[in-house]
Write a protein that holds these residues in place. Structure first.
Motif, PDB file in Angstrom:
ATOM      1  N   GLY A   1      -6.936  -3.603  -8.827  1.00  0.00           N
ATOM      2  CA  GLY A   1      -6.168  -2.420  -9.376  1.00  0.00           C
ATOM      3  C   GLY A   1      -5.999  -2.224 -10.380  1.00  0.00           C
ATOM      4  O   GLY A   1      -5.988  -0.940 -10.903  1.00  0.00           O
TER       5      GLY A   1
ATOM      6  N   GLY B   1      -3.541  -3.907  -0.799  1.00  0.00           N
ATOM      7  CA  GLY B   1      -3.681  -3.266   0.522  1.00  0.00           C
ATOM      8  C   GLY B   1      -5.046  -2.789   0.761  1.00  0.00           C
ATOM      9  O   GLY B   1      -5.492  -2.777   1.886  1.00  0.00           O
ATOM     10  N   LEU B   2      -5.588  -1.969  -0.104  1.00  0.00           N
ATOM     11  CA  LEU B   2      -6.776  -1.345   0.008  1.00  0.00           C
ATOM     12  C   LEU B   2      -8.013  -2.512   0.105  1.00  0.00           C
ATOM     13  O   LEU B   2      -8.707  -2.234   0.994  1.00  0.00           O
TER      14      LEU B   2
ATOM     15  N   GLY C   1       0.815   2.100  -9.667  1.00  0.00           N
ATOM     16  CA  GLY C   1       0.795   2.477  -7.990  1.00  0.00           C
ATOM     17  C   GLY C   1      -0.641   1.909  -7.741  1.00  0.00           C
ATOM     18  O   GLY C   1      -0.893   1.379  -6.740  1.00  0.00           O
ATOM     19  N   LEU C   2      -1.713   2.113  -8.746  1.00  0.00           N
ATOM     20  CA  LEU C   2      -2.770   1.622  -8.430  1.00  0.00           C
ATOM     21  C   LEU C   2      -2.878   0.009  -8.375  1.00  0.00           C
ATOM     22  O   LEU C   2      -3.729  -0.576  -7.450  1.00  0.00           O
TER      23      LEU C   2
ATOM     24  N   LEU D   1       0.835  -1.351  -0.046  1.00  0.00           N
ATOM     25  CA  LEU D   1      -0.098   0.077  -0.001  1.00  0.00           C
ATOM     26  C   LEU D   1       0.777   1.593   0.000  1.00  0.00           C
ATOM     27  O   LEU D   1       0.757   2.318  -0.892  1.00  0.00           O
ATOM     28  N   PRO D   2       1.789   1.428   1.046  1.00  0.00           N
ATOM     29  CA  PRO D   2       2.492   2.608   0.925  1.00  0.00           C
ATOM     30  C   PRO D   2       3.332   2.740  -0.482  1.00  0.00           C
ATOM     31  O   PRO D   2       3.376   4.026  -1.128  1.00  0.00           O
ATOM     32  N   TRP D   3       3.769   1.633  -0.998  1.00  0.00           N
ATOM     33  CA  TRP D   3       4.519   1.894  -2.285  1.00  0.00           C
ATOM     34  C   TRP D   3       3.620   2.253  -3.341  1.00  0.00           C
ATOM     35  O   TRP D   3       3.864   3.249  -4.229  1.00  0.00           O
ATOM     36  N   GLY D   4       2.465   1.634  -3.206  1.00  0.00           N
ATOM     37  CA  GLY D   4       1.487   1.952  -4.387  1.00  0.00           C
ATOM     38  C   GLY D   4       0.936   3.377  -4.146  1.00  0.00           C
ATOM     39  O   GLY D   4       0.915   4.159  -5.218  1.00  0.00           O
ATOM     40  N   VAL D   5       0.776   3.853  -3.064  1.00  0.00           N
ATOM     41  CA  VAL D   5       0.343   5.426  -2.922  1.00  0.00           C
ATOM     42  C   VAL D   5       1.427   6.212  -3.287  1.00  0.00           C
ATOM     43  O   VAL D   5       1.228   7.331  -3.973  1.00  0.00           O
TER      44      VAL D   5
ATOM     45  N   ALA E   1      -1.356  -0.788  -5.178  1.00  0.00           N
ATOM     46  CA  ALA E   1      -2.292  -0.412  -3.852  1.00  0.00           C
ATOM     47  C   ALA E   1      -3.294  -1.291  -3.890  1.00  0.00           C
ATOM     48  O   ALA E   1      -3.878  -1.246  -2.641  1.00  0.00           O
TER      49      ALA E   1
END
Lengths: 277, 384
Positions: free
Chosen positions: B282, B245-246, B238-239, B187-191, B242
């Motif tokens: 994603g 995680g989302l 990124g999507l 998630l952090p990487w994706g964001v 993420a």
């Protein structure tokens, strides 16, 4: 349609079931009295599981009747049978079949929540049953972290937590070692007796069948009076499964049920015996 | 031969999935052949770029083929086959073969349609309907065509063999509850990638790459600086990162605060399936936001979209959506045991459906606004 005897909580008459053409039950009749522990014994493939599934309304027999508390199960629709299972019956599988995503206490509380109970009320009830079955310490663990015996005890607690009218236990101790086996079965029977729960216990193990109030023996989908196995001192695993069962009607059955119908089923039983000898 | 025999006896729904893979491979193969025809007609620099744009449909097709190979019941470890020595390792080979067969079938269809539209094969309607577009007057370089057509089958079967490599020594038929999957960490990487992508895009458009200053887009809408494309790629990546995680967070929120049976099951299952569902979800969101942005891009006073661009876009979008559907099927298959046990307990089927609907609803409420937001932000610099 004949009304069933009043003192029987479950009553089945002349059940005929075929699985895809191969006969699983041929004319089995039996009655289960209120609050008793009835063992359905017999070797593998003798139709125990099919009988239990018929009695619990999971499977409709092709012929025959099943009555629960004077209401006909065999004429109920699937939704009514589903509600009957949820509200009045409990079921224990040979494998624990717990929901892997839920912790032990959540697994036990699930039937209560399925009945519409709140999270708040289900938690202490589940915890109490886990304590009673000596696995209170595992309440927060997930099934993957439990031993097989602990999982099976969680499954027993899950069946008991709603204090149903009837619990169907299909070889509940099959995957366990002998020590665990006796313990699990003792907890089940003690809890059932103290809460007045009727238990229908399928087992191929004559030792376990001896714990019950009454035993009914199936052989090749027919009800027989007693089965004399060639060597009863042998370890219980391969003996009955070998199928070298010899049945004799001369042996004393530990109390033939009143709904057992001494007529056709016995004759069929005899036919089975002469075939199997 | 065993792969073919197993494939022949499969369920119609499984055959449909394989047929869809073949269709996707056919579409991609046709695009590649059209690129070849264009290159024969215009031997110049533009054709390499067109070929590069074909990477997107190829990637989407391979992604979909791998998802189908994963769900294929023929490649699942089975107790019976395991007992005769056909364990996970051999089944991997079977999976690769059946994927290759499906994709090769698609490539054959692509070649036939291409030859037919060029007018090389006659006797059917639309003979040579696109003769001049597909460089009919020049002979088709057979080696080049075959090379292009084998790209998808080879890539798909190699990837599915790699994706299905046995991870643990777990043979089929042994029922042990699996340990819970750890929370996805992307998630952090994706964001971060999402934010970086949007920033790059805005920066690049702010610098004002004039017309003709950058890479040409398919369909003739050229004049987009490479920065915007890089930004788009970063946003999409990124999507996709993420997504799991989302999804996990969604599940976590669903089962929080004294849940009843429906919320408890929905939330926990979502947490467990976060990786399986979240990644394709994603990707679908990335494709959707890309589609929105390109709709904004092509809405302006620029040349219209050609049929091949439409085909490519449809391929990418269709593969993304079908992969998500296949992942959902896979999740359902892996939970079949638990569902059966719940039904034996007397859990109403409506409750199970309600739980599934709740999961879908939760994911939609999180991902739809997110996609819209990302698409708006991505389209913002393009609109100017």
């Amino acid at each position: 349609m004949v009304a069933p005897p009043d003192n029987d909580v479950l009553w089945a008459r002349a059940l005929h079931v075929t699985h895809n053409g191969s006969p699983a039950l041929t004319g089995v009749s039996l009655g289960v009295r209120e609050g008793e522990i009835l063992a359905v014994s017999g070797p593998r493939g003798s139709g125990k599981t099919t009988l239990l599934r018929c009695l619990s309304g999971q499977l409709l027999p092709q012929q025959g009747e099943v009555w629960f508390n004077s209401s006909p199960v065999h004429t109920m629709g699937p939704l009514v049978r589903e509600r009957l299972r949820r509200d009045r019956f409990g079921w224990i599988d040979p494998e624990p079949h717990l929901v892997p995503e839920l912790t032990a206490w959540e697994n036990v509380a699930l039937p209560l929540m399925l009945r519409g109970g709140s999270h708040r009320s289900a938690k202490p009830a589940a915890q109490e049953w886990l304590e009673r079955l000596d696995i209170g310490g595992c309440a927060r663990k997930r099934p993957h972290a439990l031993l097989q015996a602990e999982r099976q005890r969680v499954a027993v607690a899950r069946a008991l937590v709603t204090t149903p009218s009837v619990i169907f236990a299909d070889e509940p101790t099959a995957p366990l070692h002998r020590a665990d086996r006796a313990h699990v079965l003792r907890t089940l029977t003690t809890a059932a007796r103290s809460h007045g729960i009727t238990v229908v216990l399928a087992t191929h193990d004559p030792e376990l069948a001896a714990l019950a109030d009454r035993a009914v023996t199936l052989l090749d989908g027919r009800r027989v009076k007693t089965v004399h196995l060639p060597d009863t001192d042998a370890p219980p695993g391969p003996g009955p499964a070998a199928g070298a069962a010899r049945a004799s009607e001369a042996g004393t059955a530990p109390g033939a049920g009143p709904g057992a119908g001494p007529g056709p089923s016995d004759a069929e039983g005899r036919a089975a015996c002469s075939l199997s000898v | 031969m065993l792969a073919l025999r197993l494939a022949r006896g499969a369920h119609p729904l499984v055959q449909l999935r394989r047929l869809l893979v073949a269709a996707a491979a056919a579409g991609t193969g046709f695009l590649l052949l059209c690129t070849l025809a264009y290159a024969m007609e215009h031997p110049g620099a533009g054709s390499v770029l067109r070929l590069a744009w074909c990477v997107a449909p190829i990637a989407a097709t391979v992604y979909f083929a791998v998802a189908v190979a994963r769900t294929d019941p023929g490649t699942r470890p089975r107790a019976g086959l395991s007992a005769v020595g056909l364990g996970p390792a051999r089944l991997r080979v079977l999976a690769a073969i059946s994927t290759a067969v499906a994709c090769a079938l698609g490539s054959m269809v692509a070649l036939l349609v291409f030859l037919h539209l060029r007018g090389d094969l006659s006797g059917l309607p639309f003979d040579g309907a696109a003769a001049e577009l597909l460089a009919a007057e020049r002979p088709l370089p057979l080696a080049a065509a075959l090379t292009l057509l084998t790209v998808v089958p080879l890539a798909a079967s190699a990837t599915s063999a790699a994706a299905l490599r046995p991870r643990s020594a777990k043979a089929g038929g042994v029922e042990e509850p699996a340990a819970p999957a750890p929370a996805p960490s992307g998630l952090p990487w994706g964001v971060a990638l999402l934010a970086a992508g949007l920033a790059v895009e805005t920066y690049a458009s702010g610098r004002g790459g004039g017309p003709g200053g950058g890479l040409p887009m398919p369909g003739g809408a050229d004049g987009n600086p490479a920065g915007i494309l890089a930004g788009w790629a970063l946003t999409a990546l990124g999507l996709a990162l993420a997504g799991p995680g989302l999804t996990y967070l969604c599940g976590r929120v669903l089962q929080a605060a004294r849940p009843g049976a429906v919320r408890l099951l929905a939330g926990r299952v979502l947490q467990e399936e976060a990786r399986r569902i979240g990644r394709p979800l994603g990707v679908v969101c990335a494709v959707a936001s890309g589609a929105y942005a390109s709709a904004v891009l092509y809405a302006g006073p620029r040349p219209g979209v050609g049929p091949l661009t439409t085909l490519g876009a449809l391929l990418v979008a269709g593969c993304a959506v079908l992969t998500l559907a296949t992942a959902a099927v896979e999740a359902r298959q892996s939970r079949a045991d638990t569902t059966a046990a719940l039904l034996r307990l007397g859990a109403p089927a409506t409750m199970l459906r309600g739980s599934a609907a709740l999961r879908a609803g939760a994911l939609t409420t999180v991902f739809a606004p997110l996609t819209w937001l990302v698409a708006e932000l991505a389209a913002l610099p393009l609109g100017r």
